[in-house]
Design a protein around this motif. Sequence first.
Motif, mmCIF file in Angstrom:
data_model
loop_
_atom_site.group_PDB
_atom_site.id
_atom_site.type_symbol
_atom_site.label_atom_id
_atom_site.label_comp_id
_atom_site.label_asym_id
_atom_site.label_seq_id
_atom_site.Cartn_x
_atom_site.Cartn_y
_atom_site.Cartn_z
ATOM 1 N N UNK A 402 0.845 -1.204 0.000
ATOM 2 C CA UNK A 402 0.000 0.000 0.000
ATOM 3 C C UNK A 402 0.878 1.250 0.000
ATOM 4 N N UNK A 403 1.954 1.197 0.809
ATOM 5 C CA UNK A 403 2.881 2.325 0.885
ATOM 6 C C UNK A 403 3.567 2.566 -0.459
ATOM 7 N N UNK A 404 3.920 1.481 -1.138
ATOM 8 C CA UNK A 404 4.579 1.610 -2.442
ATOM 9 C C UNK A 404 3.649 2.271 -3.466
ATOM 10 N N UNK A 405 2.351 1.980 -3.401
ATOM 11 C CA UNK A 405 1.388 2.611 -4.314
ATOM 12 C C UNK A 405 1.417 4.129 -4.123
ATOM 13 N N UNK A 406 1.421 4.558 -2.853
ATOM 14 C CA UNK A 406 1.424 6.004 -2.553
ATOM 15 C C UNK A 406 2.721 6.640 -3.040
ATOM 16 N N UNK A 407 3.845 5.998 -2.738
ATOM 17 C CA UNK A 407 5.144 6.562 -3.130
ATOM 18 C C UNK A 407 5.242 6.662 -4.654
ATOM 19 N N UNK A 408 4.801 5.609 -5.353
ATOM 20 C CA UNK A 408 4.826 5.625 -6.821
ATOM 21 C C UNK A 408 4.020 6.808 -7.352
ATOM 22 N N UNK A 409 2.837 6.994 -6.809
ATOM 23 C CA UNK A 409 1.957 8.085 -7.268
ATOM 24 C C UNK A 409 2.575 9.460 -6.994
#
Length: 498
Positions: A402-409
Motif C-alpha cells: 500500500x505504501x509503495x502505491x502512494x510513493x509511486x503516485x
Amino acid sequence: MRKITKKFGDFVANDCIDLKVYKGEVHALLGENGAGKSTLMNILYGLYTPTNGEIYIKGKKVDIKNPNVAIHHGIGMVHQHFMLIKPFTVAENIILGIEPITSFYQLNMKKAIEDVEEISKKYGLYVDPRAKIEDISVSMQQRVEILKALYRGAEILILDEPTAVLTPQEIKELIQIMRNLTKQGKSILLITHKLKEIKEAADFCTIIRRGKKIDMVEVSKIDENQLAAMMVGREVNFKVHKEEKRPGKVILQIKELTVEDNRGISTVKDLNLTVQAGEVLGIAGVDGNGQTELIEAITGLRKAKSGQILIKDYDITNKTPREVFESGISNIPEDRQKHGLVLDFTVYENMILENFRKKPFSKKFKLQKENIINFSKKLIEEFDIRPKDENNLARSLSGGNQQKVIIAREVTNDPELLIAVQPTRGLDVGAIEFVHKSLVDQRNKNKAVLLVSFELDEIMSVSDRIAVIYEGKIVGIVDAKKTTENELGLMMAGGGYK
C-alpha cells in the motif's frame, strides 16, 4: 502448521509452509512486504481458511474456522491496525463480548475494572482501566490489545508489526513485556521487518519469501546481514549513497507559523523553517512535538492560526489540499490508510487520485481507462508492487505494498517539494532501500524533500540537514554528516546544541 497453502484465485499467498513454535519462545516471522506472513497468521487466527494444510496445537489437530475457535484454543492476535473502540474505556474494550454480569443480568463494571487491574498487574502491563482509548497513547493502546488477548486466555500470542508505531523507548518496553510473557510460558509469534528487533527479542526466526518458507534459523547464530539476504534473496545495502550536492534556491519557506491541535492548544509555535532545492531536510523529534500539525498545515489539512507558508514565493497558507497540490507539493502521508489511499478503490484508481482530471487520464470529462491501466502497470513494475495486478483493491494489499502505491503516485507527480512522513513505516529492508533511493533521486533532480521520521537512523542517513523539533519549535538545525545520535537525542529532549 503443516503444508499450509492459501490461494486467492490464481495468486498463491502461502505455498506449502511448515511452522513449528514451542512453549515459552518468541518466534519471528520475517519476509518482504507481501511475502505471506500476515496471511499465514490470519489462517492461524481463523480469519482465513487454508486452501490446504493442517494445524496442530499441543499435538492435537484442530480446525480453526473463525477467530472464536482460535480464541477457544488459546490463540490471540494483536493486529497492525488496532481493533479498539475509541470512545470506550480500556476496561470496556478488554471485556467486550465476555462481559461479567451481576445476578440481575446487568453489566458488572466494578468486577470488570477489578479483573483488568488484576491481569494488568499479573503481566506487568499497567494501564488505567477507566481511561478512554481516544485519550491514551499508541503504546498504551497496544497494551490494551495484548491484555484483551490475555483476558481471553491466550497462550499463543500473534503480534503483527507491533513496533511500527512505537518510539525507540516504547520498543524497549515492548521487548521487555514479551520477555515477561515468555517467562510465564506464553508463546509469541512476532511478525516484523526490523532485523534489529528480531536480534533483540526472538529465539527463532522463520523466513518467508514470495509465499514460500526459505529457512528456520536460531537467531543467536546469525547476523542481521544474513537475515536480510535470506529475506530478499540478495545482499542489501544498508547505507544510503548520496552524491555531494549544493542546495539551490529556497522552495519551502515557513515564517512564524503557529498551529493549534483539535483541543485548541498551540502545538506549533512561531516556527521558522526553509527547505531548498536539491536537499533532503529531515525533521527529528519525539512523537507529539507538533510534527503532525505542522505537516497538516503545510498540506492544507489544518488551518494555521498565524504565520506564513510559502512555496517558491507563492503563499499557500490556509489553502485547500487541491490548491496546495497544484502549487507543486506532493505528500506521502503518515497514515497511509486514512490519508493516502481509498481502500475500496483499485490500485489503478488510487494511482490517479490527484490527476484524474488531467490528460491523458481524462478527455472531455471522461476517464480514459486504457491510459490509466497502462500508466498503473508501468508504476507497478517500476516500484515492484505485489501482487502485480492493477485491478486489486488497495485494501487487499499488504501494508508495505500500500505504501509503495502512494510513493509511486507521489514521486511521479514531479513535485517541487516532496513531503515524506514516516515513509518506511512497516516496510522490509529491501523496500526501505528502494524508498530511500527514491527520496535521494528527487533530491538529485534538484527537488526539495522534507522528511519526517521517528527513526533516527533514517533521518541521519537520508538527510542533508536535520531540524530538531521540540514542543512545537525548531530548537536547532545541524549538518547530518557532522552530528551524532547523542547530540540529536539531547536536542530532542529539549537540551541545547552547539
